[in-house]
Design an enzyme around this catalytic site. Structure first.
Site, PDB file in Angstrom:
ATOM      1  N   GLU A  42     -14.389  -4.872  -1.918  1.00  0.00           N
ATOM      2  CA  GLU A  42     -13.252  -5.507  -2.589  1.00  0.00           C
ATOM      3  C   GLU A  42     -13.566  -5.851  -4.043  1.00  0.00           C
ATOM      4  O   GLU A  42     -12.728  -5.708  -4.922  1.00  0.00           O
ATOM      5  CB  GLU A  42     -12.805  -6.761  -1.827  1.00  0.00           C
ATOM      6  CG  GLU A  42     -12.040  -6.462  -0.546  1.00  0.00           C
ATOM      7  CD  GLU A  42     -10.754  -5.676  -0.797  1.00  0.00           C
ATOM      8  OE1 GLU A  42     -10.230  -5.718  -1.910  1.00  0.00           O
ATOM      9  OE2 GLU A  42     -10.298  -4.990   0.138  1.00  0.00           O
ATOM     10  N   TYR A 125      -6.566 -12.981  -4.581  1.00  0.00           N
ATOM     11  CA  TYR A 125      -6.471 -11.661  -3.960  1.00  0.00           C
ATOM     12  C   TYR A 125      -7.696 -11.386  -3.084  1.00  0.00           C
ATOM     13  O   TYR A 125      -7.565 -11.012  -1.909  1.00  0.00           O
ATOM     14  CB  TYR A 125      -6.334 -10.535  -5.013  1.00  0.00           C
ATOM     15  CG  TYR A 125      -6.620  -9.217  -4.361  1.00  0.00           C
ATOM     16  CD1 TYR A 125      -5.658  -8.615  -3.555  1.00  0.00           C
ATOM     17  CD2 TYR A 125      -7.888  -8.632  -4.430  1.00  0.00           C
ATOM     18  CE1 TYR A 125      -5.938  -7.451  -2.859  1.00  0.00           C
ATOM     19  CE2 TYR A 125      -8.182  -7.474  -3.736  1.00  0.00           C
ATOM     20  CZ  TYR A 125      -7.201  -6.885  -2.961  1.00  0.00           C
ATOM     21  OH  TYR A 125      -7.497  -5.748  -2.247  1.00  0.00           O
ATOM     22  N   ASP A 143      -1.944  -6.665  -4.008  1.00  0.00           N
ATOM     23  CA  ASP A 143      -2.654  -6.041  -5.133  1.00  0.00           C
ATOM     24  C   ASP A 143      -1.659  -5.179  -5.914  1.00  0.00           C
ATOM     25  O   ASP A 143      -0.459  -5.148  -5.608  1.00  0.00           O
ATOM     26  CB  ASP A 143      -3.868  -5.230  -4.644  1.00  0.00           C
ATOM     27  CG  ASP A 143      -3.462  -3.875  -4.075  1.00  0.00           C
ATOM     28  OD1 ASP A 143      -2.287  -3.727  -3.663  1.00  0.00           O
ATOM     29  OD2 ASP A 143      -4.300  -2.962  -4.052  1.00  0.00           O
ATOM     30  N   CYS A 205       7.915  10.984  -3.525  1.00  0.00           N
ATOM     31  CA  CYS A 205       8.927  10.446  -2.611  1.00  0.00           C
ATOM     32  C   CYS A 205       9.220  11.392  -1.453  1.00  0.00           C
ATOM     33  O   CYS A 205       9.519  10.940  -0.344  1.00  0.00           O
ATOM     34  CB  CYS A 205      10.200  10.122  -3.381  1.00  0.00           C
ATOM     35  SG  CYS A 205       9.910   8.926  -4.710  1.00  0.00           S
ATOM     36  N   CYS A 208       7.147  10.485   1.406  1.00  0.00           N
ATOM     37  CA  CYS A 208       7.076   9.048   1.712  1.00  0.00           C
ATOM     38  C   CYS A 208       7.781   8.742   3.039  1.00  0.00           C
ATOM     39  O   CYS A 208       8.904   9.191   3.267  1.00  0.00           O
ATOM     40  CB  CYS A 208       7.735   8.257   0.584  1.00  0.00           C
ATOM     41  SG  CYS A 208       7.696   6.487   0.891  1.00  0.00           S
ATOM     42  N   CYS A 214      14.360   3.486   0.766  1.00  0.00           N
ATOM     43  CA  CYS A 214      13.824   3.007  -0.518  1.00  0.00           C
ATOM     44  C   CYS A 214      14.956   2.568  -1.467  1.00  0.00           C
ATOM     45  O   CYS A 214      15.849   3.358  -1.822  1.00  0.00           O
ATOM     46  CB  CYS A 214      13.012   4.124  -1.169  1.00  0.00           C
ATOM     47  SG  CYS A 214      12.411   3.663  -2.797  1.00  0.00           S
TER      48      CYS A 214
HETATM   49  S1  SF4 Z   1       8.567   3.749  -1.739  1.00  0.00           S
HETATM   50 FE1  SF4 Z   1      10.310   4.723  -2.716  1.00  0.00          FE
HETATM   51  S2  SF4 Z   1       9.577   5.208  -4.781  1.00  0.00           S
HETATM   52 FE2  SF4 Z   1       7.776   4.830  -3.528  1.00  0.00          FE
HETATM   53  S3  SF4 Z   1       7.177   6.872  -2.821  1.00  0.00           S
HETATM   54 FE3  SF4 Z   1       8.458   5.926  -1.228  1.00  0.00          FE
HETATM   55  S4  SF4 Z   1      10.488   6.707  -1.693  1.00  0.00           S
HETATM   56 FE4  SF4 Z   1       9.286   7.028  -3.517  1.00  0.00          FE
END
Ligand code: SF4
Length: 327
Positions: A42, A125, A143, A205, A208, A214
Site C-alpha cells: 500500500e 487511505y 483512492d 467502456c 465495462c 453508467c
Molecule cells: S464506469 Fe462508465 S465510464 Fe467507466 S468504463 Fe464503465 S462505462 Fe465507461
C-alpha cells in the site's frame, strides 16, 4: 441521494463478478500474503504503478519479511532498497512505521484503522486499505481509481473533484456492502476496475461490466469540468532530487559535496574514489548515476536547493567525508 445508489446491489454483483474473472494476480492479494506484505504494497503503490512496484516489493519482502527485520537496519538501507520508485520519503515513513510496529505492537501490523492511524506516515487511505485488505474489516477505501469510477458510474462526471471531498466520502460509504467479506471484495473490485477499464484518459467502456448503468455514458459522456494538472518532471527540482538520490544509493561510502555538485570532470576525479569509480563505471552504478545527474545540466542553485531539500527531509546526511544515505 445519488440516483445510482438505488442500483448498488446490481453494481456490487456485476463489478465483483468482473473482478473475480479479470483481477490481476498480484502477490499482495494472495491469501498467503502477510499483513506486513499488504502494508508495504500500500505504501509503495500510493504514487507508483504496479509494474514498477512488483520487483521492489518482492526484494523488500525477501529481505525484510517482518517489520522488526526492517526496524533493525538503518533507515538509509530502506532508502537504498527503495530504488527508483520515486517519492523516497515513503521509504523513511515505512521504516518509521516498522519501528513503531516493533516498539508498540509486538512486531505486528495493527489490525484496526484507529491503531493504523497512530503509525507514522499512515493516513486515512492507507489505514482503511490495510484494515480492509489485510484484516478483512469493513472500511470505506477511497483512492484515485475508486473516486474516478464513482464519479463516472454514479455521478455522471468525467472526473472526480480535484480534491477528495465530504460528498464523495458519503457516496463511497453509502455504496459499501454491509457484509465484511463483500465490502473487502467491493473495495478491491472497484479499485481494479478503475486501474484497468475505467482509466483516466481512455475508459474502455465496451469492456465495462456496468456500462448499462453508467451515469456518465447515459449523460452523453460530458467533458471534464477542469483540466487536470499534469505532473511536470523534466527540469523540476524533483527530477534533480531523484538524480542526486540515485548517486547516493549507488555509492558505497560518503560522496564528497564537490563530486556530487561539481562540474563533469569531477565524475571520475573525486579524491580517494578512483578505485571505486572504476568498479562503478564497469558496473554502471555510481559513475553512471553521476553521469545522468550531469546530463541534466541543472543550474548550481537548483542542485544546491535540491540537496538542501534532501538533507532537510533526512533522506541524506552530511559529515566531513561527504554526503550519504541516513545511517
Ligand atoms: S464506469 Fe462508465 S465510464 Fe467507466 S468504463 Fe464503465 S462505462 Fe465507461
Amino acid at each position: 441521494m445519488e440516483p445510482g445508489l438505488q442500483q448498488a446491489p446490481q453494481l456490487h454483483t456485476e463489478i465483483i463478478s468482473w473482478f473475480t474473472a479479470n483481477a490481476r494476480d498480484l502477490p499482495w492479494r494472495r491469501p498467503e500474503c502477510s499483513p506486513w506484505g499488504v502494508f508495504v504494497s500500500e505504501i509503495m503503490l500510493q504514487q507508483t504503478p504496479v509494474v514498477r512496484v512488483l520487483p521492489v516489493w518482492e526484494q523488500w519482502m525477501k529481505r525484510w519479511p517482518e517489520p522488526s527485520a526492517l526496524a533493525a537496519e538503518p533507515s538509509g538501507e530502506a532508502v537504498r532498497a527503495w530504488g527508483r520508485l520515486g517519492y523516497p520519503r515513503r521509504a523513511l515513513r515505512l521504516h518509521a512505521a516498522a519501528t513503531a510496529m516493533t516498539d508498540r505492537f509486538g512486531g505486528s501490523v495493527p489490525a484496526t484503522r484507529e491503531e493504523l492511524l497512530t503509525l507514522p506516515g499512515v493516513g486515512t487511505y492507507t489505514a482503511a486499505a490495510v484494515a480492509s485488505f489485510a484484516f478483512g474489516r469493513r472500511e470505506t477505501v477511497v483512492d484515485t481509481n475508486i473516486r474516478r469510477v464513482h464519479a463516472r458510474a454514479l455521478s455522471g462526471k468525467a472526473l472526480p473533484a480535484p480534491a477528495l471531498n465530504a460528498a464523495e466520502m458519503r457516496l463511497a460509504a453509502a455504496l459499501l456492502p454491509g457484509d465484511d467479506a463483500a465490502s473487502v471484495a467491493w473495495n478491491a473490485s472497484v479499485m481494479e476496475l478503475g486501474a484497468l477499464v475505467c482509466t483516466a484518459r481512455s475508459p474502455k467502456c465496451a469492456a465495462c461490466p456496468v456500462r448499462e448503468r453508467c451515469a456518465w455514458l447515459a449523460a452523453g459522456e460530458p467533458a471534464p469540468e477542469y483540466v487536470p494538472k499534469g505532473q511536470a518532471w523534466a527540469g523540476t527540482d524533483r527530477q534533480v532530487r531523484g538524480a542526486l538520490m540515485a548517486v547516493l544509493r549507488y555509492a558505497r561510502g560518503p560522496v564528497p559535496r564537490k563530486t556530487l555538485l561539481g562540474p563533469a570532470d569531477l565524475v571520475t576525479a573525486a579524491p580517494g574514489n578512483s578505485a571505486r569509480d572504476a568498479a562503478d563505471a564497469a558496473a554502471g552504478t555510481e559513475a553512471a548515476a553521476l553521469a545522468k545527474l550531469r546530463a541534466l545540466q541543472a543550474p548550481a542553485e537548483q542542485l544546491e536547493r535540491a540537496l538542501a531539500g534532501l538533507l532537510a527531509d533526512k533522506l541524506a546526511e552530511e559529515n566531513d567525508a561527504g554526503l550519504q544515505l541516513p545511517a
